[in-house]
Design a protein around this motif. Structure first.
Motif, PDB file in Angstrom:
ATOM      1  N   MET A  95       0.846  -1.206   0.000  1.00 35.37           N
ATOM      2  CA  MET A  95       0.000   0.000   0.000  1.00 35.37           C
ATOM      3  C   MET A  95       0.878   1.251   0.000  1.00 35.37           C
ATOM      4  SD  MET A  95      -3.277  -0.501  -0.243  1.00 35.37           S
ATOM      5  CE  MET A  95      -4.011   1.005   0.396  1.00 35.37           C
ATOM      6  N   MET A  96       1.934   1.261   0.818  1.00 37.20           N
ATOM      7  CA  MET A  96       2.837   2.414   0.854  1.00 37.20           C
ATOM      8  C   MET A  96       3.495   2.631  -0.506  1.00 37.20           C
ATOM      9  SD  MET A  96       4.862   2.515   4.508  1.00 37.20           S
ATOM     10  CE  MET A  96       5.711   0.978   4.304  1.00 37.20           C
ATOM     11  N   GLN A  97       3.761   1.544  -1.214  1.00 33.22           N
ATOM     12  CA  GLN A  97       4.425   1.626  -2.510  1.00 33.22           C
ATOM     13  C   GLN A  97       3.427   1.853  -3.648  1.00 33.22           C
ATOM     14  OE1 GLN A  97       6.350  -2.224  -2.283  1.00 33.22           O
ATOM     15  NE2 GLN A  97       8.330  -1.265  -1.882  1.00 33.22           N
ATOM     16  N   THR A  98       2.165   1.968  -3.330  1.00 34.20           N
ATOM     17  CA  THR A  98       1.044   2.175  -4.252  1.00 34.20           C
ATOM     18  C   THR A  98       0.807   0.997  -5.195  1.00 34.20           C
ATOM     19  OG1 THR A  98       2.208   3.411  -6.001  1.00 34.20           O
ATOM     20  CG2 THR A  98       1.314   4.706  -4.144  1.00 34.20           C
ATOM     21  N   GLU A 102      -2.064  -5.736  -5.662  1.00 34.68           N
ATOM     22  CA  GLU A 102      -1.387  -6.805  -4.925  1.00 34.68           C
ATOM     23  C   GLU A 102      -1.678  -6.708  -3.427  1.00 34.68           C
ATOM     24  OE1 GLU A 102       2.926  -9.056  -4.818  1.00 34.68           O
ATOM     25  OE2 GLU A 102       2.796  -7.117  -5.817  1.00 34.68           O
ATOM     26  N   ALA A 103      -1.752  -5.482  -2.914  1.00 39.52           N
ATOM     27  CA  ALA A 103      -2.103  -5.294  -1.500  1.00 39.52           C
ATOM     28  C   ALA A 103      -3.515  -5.816  -1.239  1.00 39.52           C
ATOM     29  CB  ALA A 103      -2.000  -3.818  -1.122  1.00 39.52           C
ATOM     30  N   GLU A 104      -4.435  -5.515  -2.135  1.00 42.54           N
ATOM     31  CA  GLU A 104      -5.810  -5.989  -1.993  1.00 42.54           C
ATOM     32  C   GLU A 104      -5.839  -7.519  -1.947  1.00 42.54           C
ATOM     33  OE1 GLU A 104     -10.125  -5.155  -4.064  1.00 42.54           O
ATOM     34  OE2 GLU A 104      -8.385  -5.296  -5.380  1.00 42.54           O
ATOM     35  N   TYR A 105      -5.091  -8.156  -2.828  1.00 42.60           N
ATOM     36  CA  TYR A 105      -5.011  -9.616  -2.854  1.00 42.60           C
ATOM     37  C   TYR A 105      -4.494 -10.154  -1.516  1.00 42.60           C
ATOM     38  CZ  TYR A 105      -3.414 -14.292  -4.046  1.00 42.60           C
ATOM     39  OH  TYR A 105      -3.182 -15.645  -4.040  1.00 42.60           O
ATOM     40  N   ALA A 133     -10.816  -2.652   2.479  1.00 40.68           N
ATOM     41  CA  ALA A 133     -11.676  -1.630   1.871  1.00 40.68           C
ATOM     42  C   ALA A 133     -10.846  -0.469   1.331  1.00 40.68           C
ATOM     43  CB  ALA A 133     -12.695  -1.133   2.898  1.00 40.68           C
ATOM     44  N   ARG A 134      -9.828  -0.079   2.082  1.00 43.02           N
ATOM     45  CA  ARG A 134      -8.930   1.001   1.640  1.00 43.02           C
ATOM     46  C   ARG A 134      -8.192   0.610   0.362  1.00 43.02           C
ATOM     47  NH1 ARG A 134      -3.816   2.231   3.760  1.00 43.02           N
ATOM     48  NH2 ARG A 134      -4.068   0.416   5.088  1.00 43.02           N
ATOM     49  N   ALA A 135      -7.698  -0.623   0.310  1.00 41.29           N
ATOM     50  CA  ALA A 135      -6.991  -1.097  -0.882  1.00 41.29           C
ATOM     51  C   ALA A 135      -7.949  -1.200  -2.070  1.00 41.29           C
ATOM     52  CB  ALA A 135      -6.342  -2.459  -0.606  1.00 41.29           C
ATOM     53  N   HIS A 136      -9.141  -1.725  -1.818  1.00 43.54           N
ATOM     54  CA  HIS A 136     -10.134  -1.860  -2.889  1.00 43.54           C
ATOM     55  C   HIS A 136     -10.505  -0.487  -3.459  1.00 43.54           C
ATOM     56  CE1 HIS A 136     -13.348  -3.693  -5.170  1.00 43.54           C
ATOM     57  NE2 HIS A 136     -14.165  -2.766  -4.715  1.00 43.54           N
TER      58      HIS A 136
END
Length: 166
Positions: A95-98, A102-105, A133-136
């Motif tokens: 998430m930090m790396q945007t 992949e973060a959502e997964y 939810a934030r990642a989605h």
């Protein structure tokens, strides 16, 4: 009373010392216990987090977190605290790396395991729901407002046939 600069310097010196200490410990454990020993993998996770704090997110932190995750997965420890913590750490870093897809997964994988282990009313489960939810939302925003600078960073990844960066 020490100044903020002195406290910051002390903090970064401690992180540097921790990095050196855990790097040596990891290498020793890898040689003595093997690369897929749970103790070695836990040290890899700790070292990855130290490297992230130090600012070495990609080459240091991410590599160590992925090393730990791969090892835990090879051991079949899907419902173990250490693999959950490693997945959460890696998802937070992504998430930090945007790297939102992949973060959502990763958050989805964590949520599946947490639901079986902890149940849907556990505070950690609820925090992961929020993180997912934030990642989605970030994925949806990126789809709606693509950044042309991102096109070179994405390719086919190895996680569940999803499209991730190379």
């Amino acid at each position: 009373m020490s100044s903020r600069a002195d406290r910051d310097k002390s903090y970064f010196n401690k992180i540097e010392q921790d990095d050196e200490k855990y790097s040596a410990l990891y290498e020793s454990q890898r040689q003595e216990l093997g690369r897929n020993n749970p103790v070695t993998l836990k040290t890899a996770r700790i070292l990855g987090n130290i490297k992230v704090k130090r600012g070495d997110r990609l080459m240091g932190g991410e590599v160590m977190l992925r090393t730990a995750l791969q090892g835990f997965e090879e051991l079949g420890l899907d419902y173990n605290h250490d693999i959950l913590a490693t997945r959460i750490d890696l998802a937070n870093l992504l998430m930090m790396q945007t790297f939102y897809e992949e973060a959502e997964y990763m958050y989805k994988k964590v949520l599946e395991s947490q639901k079986k282990i902890m149940g849907p009313n556990d505070p950690e489960f609820l925090k992961t729901v929020s993180d997912l939810a934030r990642a989605h939302e970030a994925v949806k925003l990126r789809e709606k407002y693509p950044d042309p600078r991102d096109s070179w960073t994405y390719g086919t990844g190895s996680l569940g046939g999803k499209k991730f960066r190379k």
